[in-house]
Design a protein around this motif. Structure first.
Motif, PDB file in Angstrom:
ATOM      1  N   ILE A   9       0.861  -1.205   0.013  1.00 13.60           N
ATOM      2  CA  ILE A   9      -0.014   0.042  -0.142  1.00 13.60           C
ATOM      3  C   ILE A   9       1.002   1.130  -0.052  1.00 13.60           C
ATOM      4  CG2 ILE A   9      -1.741   1.300   1.439  1.00 13.60           C
ATOM      5  CD1 ILE A   9      -2.773  -1.479   2.385  1.00 13.60           C
ATOM      6  N   LEU A  10       1.977   1.305   0.690  1.00 13.39           N
ATOM      7  CA  LEU A  10       2.738   2.262   0.777  1.00 13.39           C
ATOM      8  C   LEU A  10       3.570   2.771  -0.363  1.00 13.39           C
ATOM      9  CD1 LEU A  10       3.991   1.941   4.515  1.00 13.39           C
ATOM     10  CD2 LEU A  10       2.669   3.937   3.850  1.00 13.39           C
ATOM     11  N   ASN A  11       4.059   1.460  -1.001  1.00 15.96           N
ATOM     12  CA  ASN A  11       4.937   1.744  -2.281  1.00 15.96           C
ATOM     13  C   ASN A  11       4.263   2.027  -3.430  1.00 15.96           C
ATOM     14  OD1 ASN A  11       7.079   1.083  -0.621  1.00 15.96           O
ATOM     15  ND2 ASN A  11       6.916  -1.215  -0.844  1.00 15.96           N
ATOM     16  N   GLN A  12       2.703   1.607  -3.205  1.00 17.80           N
ATOM     17  CA  GLN A  12       2.051   1.914  -4.555  1.00 17.80           C
ATOM     18  C   GLN A  12       2.276   1.447  -5.753  1.00 17.80           C
ATOM     19  OE1 GLN A  12      -1.495   3.729  -4.636  1.00 17.80           O
ATOM     20  NE2 GLN A  12      -1.220   2.550  -2.786  1.00 17.80           N
ATOM     21  N   MET A  13       2.853   0.125  -5.492  1.00 18.56           N
ATOM     22  CA  MET A  13       3.149  -0.779  -6.926  1.00 18.56           C
ATOM     23  C   MET A  13       2.057  -1.260  -7.552  1.00 18.56           C
ATOM     24  SD  MET A  13       5.320  -4.441  -6.640  1.00 18.56           S
ATOM     25  CE  MET A  13       5.613  -5.448  -7.705  1.00 18.56           C
ATOM     26  N   ASP A  14       2.448  -1.232  -8.780  1.00 21.25           N
ATOM     27  CA  ASP A  14       1.176  -1.644  -9.781  1.00 21.25           C
ATOM     28  C   ASP A  14       1.161  -3.227  -9.780  1.00 21.25           C
ATOM     29  OD1 ASP A  14      -0.707  -1.990 -11.741  1.00 21.25           O
ATOM     30  OD2 ASP A  14       0.342  -1.003 -13.452  1.00 21.25           O
ATOM     31  N   LEU A  15       0.075  -3.710  -9.218  1.00 21.47           N
ATOM     32  CA  LEU A  15      -0.202  -5.231  -8.943  1.00 21.47           C
ATOM     33  C   LEU A  15      -1.006  -5.851 -10.065  1.00 21.47           C
ATOM     34  CD1 LEU A  15      -0.971  -4.974  -5.237  1.00 21.47           C
ATOM     35  CD2 LEU A  15       1.180  -5.430  -6.455  1.00 21.47           C
ATOM     36  N   THR A  16      -1.347  -5.114 -11.013  1.00 22.43           N
ATOM     37  CA  THR A  16      -2.234  -5.719 -12.252  1.00 22.43           C
ATOM     38  C   THR A  16      -1.629  -6.963 -12.813  1.00 22.43           C
ATOM     39  OG1 THR A  16      -2.924  -3.287 -12.830  1.00 22.43           O
ATOM     40  CG2 THR A  16      -3.214  -5.258 -14.435  1.00 22.43           C
ATOM     41  N   PRO A  17      -0.212  -7.183 -12.990  1.00 23.50           N
ATOM     42  CA  PRO A  17       0.105  -8.348 -13.477  1.00 23.50           C
ATOM     43  C   PRO A  17       0.231  -9.590 -12.420  1.00 23.50           C
ATOM     44  CG  PRO A  17       1.820  -6.608 -13.917  1.00 23.50           C
ATOM     45  CD  PRO A  17       0.999  -6.074 -12.802  1.00 23.50           C
ATOM     46  N   TYR A  18      -0.030  -9.322 -11.167  1.00 18.92           N
ATOM     47  CA  TYR A  18       0.054 -10.167 -10.168  1.00 18.92           C
ATOM     48  C   TYR A  18      -1.517 -10.422  -9.428  1.00 18.92           C
ATOM     49  CZ  TYR A  18       4.734  -8.537 -10.513  1.00 18.92           C
ATOM     50  OH  TYR A  18       5.791  -7.768 -10.956  1.00 18.92           O
ATOM     51  N   LYS A  19      -2.490 -10.138  -9.963  1.00 18.45           N
ATOM     52  CA  LYS A  19      -3.778 -10.096  -9.278  1.00 18.45           C
ATOM     53  C   LYS A  19      -3.997 -11.570  -8.977  1.00 18.45           C
ATOM     54  CE  LYS A  19      -6.365  -7.557 -11.747  1.00 18.45           C
ATOM     55  NZ  LYS A  19      -7.408  -6.862 -12.301  1.00 18.45           N
ATOM     56  N   ASP A  20      -3.906 -12.428 -10.089  1.00 21.09           N
ATOM     57  CA  ASP A  20      -4.270 -13.848  -9.896  1.00 21.09           C
ATOM     58  C   ASP A  20      -3.489 -14.671  -8.800  1.00 21.09           C
ATOM     59  OD1 ASP A  20      -6.161 -13.256 -12.111  1.00 21.09           O
ATOM     60  OD2 ASP A  20      -5.031 -14.116 -13.587  1.00 21.09           O
ATOM     61  N   GLU A  21      -2.381 -14.150  -8.541  1.00 21.85           N
ATOM     62  CA  GLU A  21      -1.339 -14.912  -7.598  1.00 21.85           C
ATOM     63  C   GLU A  21      -1.500 -14.152  -6.067  1.00 21.85           C
ATOM     64  OE1 GLU A  21      -0.410 -17.602  -8.662  1.00 21.85           O
ATOM     65  OE2 GLU A  21      -0.706 -17.332 -10.524  1.00 21.85           O
ATOM     66  N   LEU A  22      -2.078 -12.883  -6.057  1.00 22.86           N
ATOM     67  CA  LEU A  22      -1.981 -12.102  -4.706  1.00 22.86           C
ATOM     68  C   LEU A  22      -2.681 -12.635  -3.725  1.00 22.86           C
ATOM     69  CD1 LEU A  22      -0.796  -9.266  -4.124  1.00 22.86           C
ATOM     70  CD2 LEU A  22      -3.033  -8.511  -4.449  1.00 22.86           C
ATOM     71  N   LEU A  23      -3.664 -13.380  -3.875  1.00 20.85           N
ATOM     72  CA  LEU A  23      -4.327 -14.040  -2.512  1.00 20.85           C
ATOM     73  C   LEU A  23      -4.095 -15.500  -2.907  1.00 20.85           C
ATOM     74  CD1 LEU A  23      -7.392 -11.914  -2.002  1.00 20.85           C
ATOM     75  CD2 LEU A  23      -5.072 -11.978  -1.159  1.00 20.85           C
ATOM     76  N   ASN A  24      -3.184 -16.295  -3.680  1.00 17.75           N
ATOM     77  CA  ASN A  24      -3.235 -17.611  -3.654  1.00 17.75           C
ATOM     78  C   ASN A  24      -2.415 -18.089  -2.520  1.00 17.75           C
ATOM     79  OD1 ASN A  24      -2.457 -20.277  -4.472  1.00 17.75           O
ATOM     80  ND2 ASN A  24      -1.785 -19.669  -6.462  1.00 17.75           N
ATOM     81  N   PRO A  25      -3.202 -18.956  -1.819  1.00 24.91           N
ATOM     82  CA  PRO A  25      -2.637 -19.690  -0.538  1.00 24.91           C
ATOM     83  C   PRO A  25      -1.323 -20.521  -0.560  1.00 24.91           C
ATOM     84  CG  PRO A  25      -4.681 -20.643  -1.132  1.00 24.91           C
ATOM     85  CD  PRO A  25      -4.395 -19.670  -2.217  1.00 24.91           C
TER      86      PRO A  25
END
Length: 515
Positions: free
Chosen positions: A490-506
């Protein structure tokens, strides 16, 4: 007798006390501010005016991450503060009035207190459903919790109205008493999380909960005062005991008066048990507000239910239901405690009634600062921060107000602290660890956001708020171990668009993924 002594005579009996710094309020914000000032200026006279017989102090402070912090709140006699900081004087009395143009305060016991710099940390009081109904109780400080505990011990059914933190904690902690919970929203805990998180928590509320023993986390103090009064100059002497709940009692004494707001895990020092031996449940009434509160002695009306007359008080809700109960808990928010400071002064007030403060915690009156629940942050906030009147923010504001007062005296510039860059709070609801970050409920984002959710029933609930591909908020319930990683994203405000499918992958260690 004191009652026969005029106000002017009482004031004459107390010579003017002058301090370089005066702080009003013995809660988390006020005590933190005093400690900061006393440390920065060990030779300056610092005065703390508090109506309560005890103060609230931060203990076991832990900086979990850049913005997240955890701590306990301990209730202590004021002598502990004075022993730690010899330059601090505690005056136990309420404030009657402020003459800001004269830099002078008047207390209820007739003292005049002069200051160079003043910080108002008087907190807030419960916003009661009605002011003149003895069966309506607000829960805000230790004394009101003790009154709640006393009433609950003989109760078979209570109604809790409200959907904030106090209501969430109360309905889960009460045992041996039926609870009817009236909320105006479509889901519980609307202040802290969305309907999905509420659905995750509801089974914990409905499940059979084991009996809870009262666990005291607070120390017990016994102090003696001489016949002329204690170090705070109060009128009473004798032996005083500060018990687990922090209440100061003398033999035969009643309540000690209004105190400071409750801190984290406040309920762990109290056994909240009703009159029933068998476990009782919680019934939630959604999307309703209070239409009327009345007693059986009220003028004749259509009978609200079969047991009309069996309960001392009834509450009619806007959904058409009427409920009889032993008493009603009003947990519908707070009102800033500003009354004693307004008359004759030119304070600017926010829409919520709080004292408006700028990014140096200064009010509209010269040399008067404010911190905690009594104030409203009116500077241009970070896009990721909002005020919520929580104990973490009370500590941060009190600490920063002390720093700003010190900087002003030393004519040094000071910038808004990093703790106001990102909203971050750790708490516990229904025995789950809860972390909320940034715009955790997409506050102010409108439709311009996207939600990612991962839920494992009975274990964890994870929600991420994205805007333009960047993380701007999160809700973490359970032992997720994601708070520091998500805070950084959140603080870094990195663009996470390429990682959305993996962001919450347990199956992916997200911490290593973004290391």
């Amino acid at each position: 007798m004191l009652a026969n002594v005029s106000s002017s005579e009482r004031m004459a009996s107390h010579p003017m006390q002058r301090f370089q710094f005066v702080v009003v309020g013995g809660g988390i914000a006020g005590v933190t501010c005093v400690e900061q000032l006393a440390s920065d200026f060990p030779s300056a006279e610092v005065g703390l005016i508090t109506a309560a017989s005890h103060i609230k102090a931060v203990a076991n402070f832990k900086q979990v991450s850049q913005t997240l912090e955890e701590f306990d709140v301990e209730e202590r006699p004021s002598s502990v503060l004075q022993e730690k900081y010899p330059n601090v004087t505690v005056i136990q009395s309420a404030v009657r009035s402020l003459q800001a143009d004269q830099h002078t305060l008047q207390t209820e016991d007739g003292r005049s207190v002069g200051y160079e710099k003043l910080c108002i940390c008087s907190g807030a009081r419960p916003k009661l459903l009605t002011q003149d109904q003895p069966y309506v109780l607000g829960v805000r400080d230790t004394d009101s919790v003790q009154e709640f505990q006393k009433r609950l011990s003989s109760a078979k059914r209570i109604v809790v109205v409200g959907n904030g933190g106090i209501a969430l904690e109360l309905v889960f902690e009460v045992r041996g008493c039926e609870v009817v919970w009236a909320v105006k929203d479509k889901a519980i805990g609307n202040k802290f999380f969305d309907a999905g998180a509420a659905q995750f928590l509801i089974p914990s509320l409905e499940a059979q909960r084991p009996p809870r023993d009262a666990v005291c986390k607070r120390a017990r103090y016994t102090t003696e005062q001489g016949p002329e009064g204690g170090s705070d100059g109060g009128p009473e002497g004798g032996l005083h005991t500060f018990t687990a709940g922090g209440d100061r009692r003398r033999p035969g004494s009643g309540s000690t008066g209004a105190g400071s707001a409750l801190g984290p895990d406040w309920h762990e020092g109290f056994l909240l048990r009703g009159a029933e031996e068998s476990p009782q449940g919680v019934r939630v009434e959604y999307e309703c507000e209070v239409q009327e509160i009345f007693t059986p002695s009220a003028p004749l009306r259509p009978q609200p239910e079969a047991d009309y007359g069996a309960w001392p008080v009834y509450i009619r809700l806007t959904n058409g239901r009427t409920v009889g109960c032993d008493f009603i808990v009003s947990a519908t928010g707070v009102v800033p405690n500003t009354d004693a400071f307004l008359q004759g002064n030119n304070f600017s007030l926010a829409e919520d009634g709080g004292l408006r403060v700028d990014d140096h915690m200064m009010t509209s009156e010269p040399d008067v600062y404010a911190a905690g629940d009594v104030c409203s942050a009116c500077w241009e906030p970070s896009a990721l921060w909002q005020q919520m009147r929580l104990w973490t923010q009370a500590r941060q504001m009190g600490w920063f107000a002390g720093r700003c007062m010190a900087a002003d005296v030393q004519t040094q510039p000071i910038e808004l602290d990093f703790c106001f860059e990102l909203f971050a709070h750790i708490t516990k609801f229904f025995n789950y660890k809860v972390v909320i970050l940034g715009k955790f409920n997409a506050q102010g984002l409108g439709a311009d956001h996207e939600l990612l959710v991962r839920c494992t029933k009975g274990q964890e609930y994870v929600k991420v708020v994205l805007r333009g591909g960047k993380m701007v908020g999160a809700v973490l319930i359970g032992e997720t171990d994601l708070e520091e990683t998500f805070e950084n994203l959140i603080l870094n405000q990195m663009d996470l668009t390429p990682y959305k499918d993996e962001l919450l992958n347990p199956n992916i260690d997200i911490e290593d993924y973004f290391d």
